[in-house]
Motif scaffolding. Structure first.
Motif, PDB file in Angstrom:
ATOM      1  N   CYS A  27       0.832  -1.212   0.000  1.00 55.48           N
ATOM      2  CA  CYS A  27       0.000   0.000   0.000  1.00 55.48           C
ATOM      3  C   CYS A  27       0.864   1.259   0.000  1.00 55.48           C
ATOM      4  O   CYS A  27       0.562   2.234  -0.695  1.00 55.48           O
ATOM      5  CB  CYS A  27      -0.921  -0.004   1.216  1.00 55.48           C
ATOM      6  N   ALA A  28       1.928   1.244   0.802  1.00 61.02           N
ATOM      7  CA  ALA A  28       2.777   2.426   0.916  1.00 61.02           C
ATOM      8  C   ALA A  28       3.444   2.783  -0.409  1.00 61.02           C
ATOM      9  O   ALA A  28       3.676   3.958  -0.705  1.00 61.02           O
ATOM     10  CB  ALA A  28       3.839   2.199   1.985  1.00 61.02           C
ATOM     11  N   SER A  29       3.756   1.763  -1.206  1.00 64.31           N
ATOM     12  CA  SER A  29       4.469   2.020  -2.458  1.00 64.31           C
ATOM     13  C   SER A  29       3.575   2.613  -3.544  1.00 64.31           C
ATOM     14  O   SER A  29       4.071   3.284  -4.454  1.00 64.31           O
ATOM     15  CB  SER A  29       5.090   0.722  -2.975  1.00 64.31           C
ATOM     16  N   LEU A  30       2.274   2.366  -3.468  1.00 61.06           N
ATOM     17  CA  LEU A  30       1.389   2.760  -4.563  1.00 61.06           C
ATOM     18  C   LEU A  30       1.344   4.269  -4.769  1.00 61.06           C
ATOM     19  O   LEU A  30       1.380   4.752  -5.907  1.00 61.06           O
ATOM     20  CB  LEU A  30      -0.027   2.221  -4.307  1.00 61.06           C
ATOM     21  N   LEU A  31       1.256   5.017  -3.683  1.00 64.40           N
ATOM     22  CA  LEU A  31       1.158   6.463  -3.815  1.00 64.40           C
ATOM     23  C   LEU A  31       2.497   7.169  -3.627  1.00 64.40           C
ATOM     24  O   LEU A  31       2.554   8.390  -3.688  1.00 64.40           O
ATOM     25  CB  LEU A  31       0.141   7.025  -2.825  1.00 64.40           C
ATOM     26  N   GLY A  32       3.561   6.382  -3.408  1.00 65.45           N
ATOM     27  CA  GLY A  32       4.869   7.007  -3.269  1.00 65.45           C
ATOM     28  C   GLY A  32       5.286   7.755  -4.523  1.00 65.45           C
ATOM     29  O   GLY A  32       5.849   8.846  -4.451  1.00 65.45           O
ATOM     30  N   VAL A  33       4.992   7.176  -5.687  1.00 66.42           N
ATOM     31  CA  VAL A  33       5.338   7.819  -6.959  1.00 66.42           C
ATOM     32  C   VAL A  33       4.594   9.155  -7.089  1.00 66.42           C
ATOM     33  O   VAL A  33       5.172  10.171  -7.497  1.00 66.42           O
ATOM     34  CB  VAL A  33       4.994   6.897  -8.142  1.00 66.42           C
ATOM     35  N   THR A  34       3.319   9.149  -6.742  1.00 70.21           N
ATOM     36  CA  THR A  34       2.524  10.373  -6.827  1.00 70.21           C
ATOM     37  C   THR A  34       3.075  11.451  -5.898  1.00 70.21           C
ATOM     38  O   THR A  34       3.202  12.621  -6.290  1.00 70.21           O
ATOM     39  CB  THR A  34       1.056  10.077  -6.449  1.00 70.21           C
ATOM     40  N   ILE A 211       7.324   4.779   1.932  1.00 70.10           N
ATOM     41  CA  ILE A 211       6.581   5.443   0.857  1.00 70.10           C
ATOM     42  C   ILE A 211       7.517   5.952  -0.231  1.00 70.10           C
ATOM     43  O   ILE A 211       7.225   5.823  -1.429  1.00 70.10           O
ATOM     44  CB  ILE A 211       5.754   6.611   1.434  1.00 70.10           C
ATOM     45  N   ILE A 212       8.662   6.484   0.152  1.00 71.75           N
ATOM     46  CA  ILE A 212       9.499   7.217  -0.785  1.00 71.75           C
ATOM     47  C   ILE A 212      10.578   6.355  -1.446  1.00 71.75           C
ATOM     48  O   ILE A 212      10.781   6.408  -2.665  1.00 71.75           O
ATOM     49  CB  ILE A 212      10.155   8.429  -0.075  1.00 71.75           C
ATOM     50  N   PHE A 213      11.288   5.530  -0.679  1.00 72.86           N
ATOM     51  CA  PHE A 213      12.446   4.807  -1.220  1.00 72.86           C
ATOM     52  C   PHE A 213      12.099   3.899  -2.404  1.00 72.86           C
ATOM     53  O   PHE A 213      12.820   3.898  -3.407  1.00 72.86           O
ATOM     54  CB  PHE A 213      13.147   4.016  -0.122  1.00 72.86           C
ATOM     55  N   PRO A 214      11.032   3.086  -2.337  1.00 72.95           N
ATOM     56  CA  PRO A 214      10.731   2.242  -3.507  1.00 72.95           C
ATOM     57  C   PRO A 214      10.448   3.055  -4.769  1.00 72.95           C
ATOM     58  O   PRO A 214      10.867   2.666  -5.867  1.00 72.95           O
ATOM     59  CB  PRO A 214       9.486   1.453  -3.057  1.00 72.95           C
ATOM     60  N   ALA A 215       9.743   4.182  -4.607  1.00 72.40           N
ATOM     61  CA  ALA A 215       9.454   5.029  -5.771  1.00 72.40           C
ATOM     62  C   ALA A 215      10.729   5.617  -6.351  1.00 72.40           C
ATOM     63  O   ALA A 215      10.931   5.616  -7.575  1.00 72.40           O
ATOM     64  CB  ALA A 215       8.491   6.146  -5.367  1.00 72.40           C
TER      65      ALA A 215
END
Length: 281
Positions: A27-34, A211-215
């Motif tokens: 879930c955290a990764s989905l909106l990290g890009v945004t 949230i940020i690192f995977p993006a």
């Protein structure tokens, strides 16, 4: 090593921690890009501090289920933060800093003045770094996390095109008839839900890393929004799984170990992106 893991996974709390960790990471990764593209990378840290303050209030008033306070306050704060822009007197980064520091100080003050246990420092450390909360999960916590995660994933898939347009150009999206404020509200609610359920895994200080690192890692190699989002989700789940397994074997804090795994993957993808750029030039 595998036999030791097999022994650990016979324990229910280890299985619960692994399932919740995977769901939260996804879930955290989905909106990290945004958030990265909208230049709100630090919003996860700010909202986690808001959630910390709300948890302190819930503990003081004696609520057995702090979600009744934490979730609404975090959602309201997310909406207010995402509404800040160039037309406001307080810019987005300044608003995040103000709310972050203020909520953290307020929560720590409450926990010191109205302690719920004799070990205030331990309670603060657990909340900030998620050092023990992930291993005290119950079956109902897992189901609660699973339901919220399903809602987050379905909402992201259903509103994917609108989130894409709002992420890259709000003015163009508004000109084409998209109700930008509505989709910003949806983004804010999803972010708040992710922050609240993610604090049980890594704590309030480290949730922004999930949230940020995977993006950022995915952006080193891929360029399209869809590719970056898919890669970000895969990397986040992989790092969460590796971090939890390593923490079990090495007896290290779960949250910090997951973040270290994210940092290592970011370094690897940075090198891959650098090599690819060199080959193209």
């Amino acid at each position: 090593m595998f036999s030791r893991l097999a022994v650990f996974f016979q324990m229910p709390f280890v299985r619960y921690a692994f399932i919740v960790g995977i769901l939260i990471a996804l879930c955290a990764s989905l909106l990290g890009v945004t958030l990265v593209l909208k230049r709100f990378s630090f919003i996860g840290d700010g909202l986690s501090h808001v959630a910390f303050g709300a948890m302190a209030v819930a503990a003081v008033v004696g609520l057995t289920n702090n979600m009744f306070i934490v979730m609404p306050i975090t959602i309201i704060s997310a909406v207010l933060l995402l509404r800040t822009g160039t037309n406001t007197r307080i810019k987005g980064d300044a608003a995040v800093a103000m709310i972050s520091v203020g909520a953290l100080a307020f929560g720590y003050l409450l926990m010191n003045k109205f302690p719920t246990s004799a070990n205030v420092s331990g309670d603060v450390c657990t909340t900030l770094f998620g050092s023990t909360s992930i291993i005290t999960l119950k079956e109902e916590d897992v189901w609660f996390c699973a339901v919220l995660s399903l809602v987050v994933v379905l909402a992201f898939i259903f509103f994917y095109n609108k989130i894409f347009s709002v992420t890259f150009d709000e003015n163009f999206a508004r000109a084409t008839g998209t109700r930008v404020s509505v989709y910003n509200l949806i983004i804010a609610i999803i972010i708040a839900v992710i922050i609240v359920i993610g604090m049980s895994l890594v704590g309030s200080l480290l949730i922004s890393a999930l949230i940020i690192f995977p993006a950022l890692s995915a952006m080193r190699v891929f360029k399209s929004f869809k590719s970056v989002t898919i890669c970000s989700a895969c990397l986040s789940v992989f790092c969460a799984a590796i971090g939890i397994l390593v923490s079990i074997l090495a007896n290290t804090p779960v949250g910090a170990t997951i973040v270290i795994a994210d940092i290592a993957v970011f370094g690897i993808f940075t090198l891959i992106g650098g090599f690819r750029s060199g080959f193209k030039s």
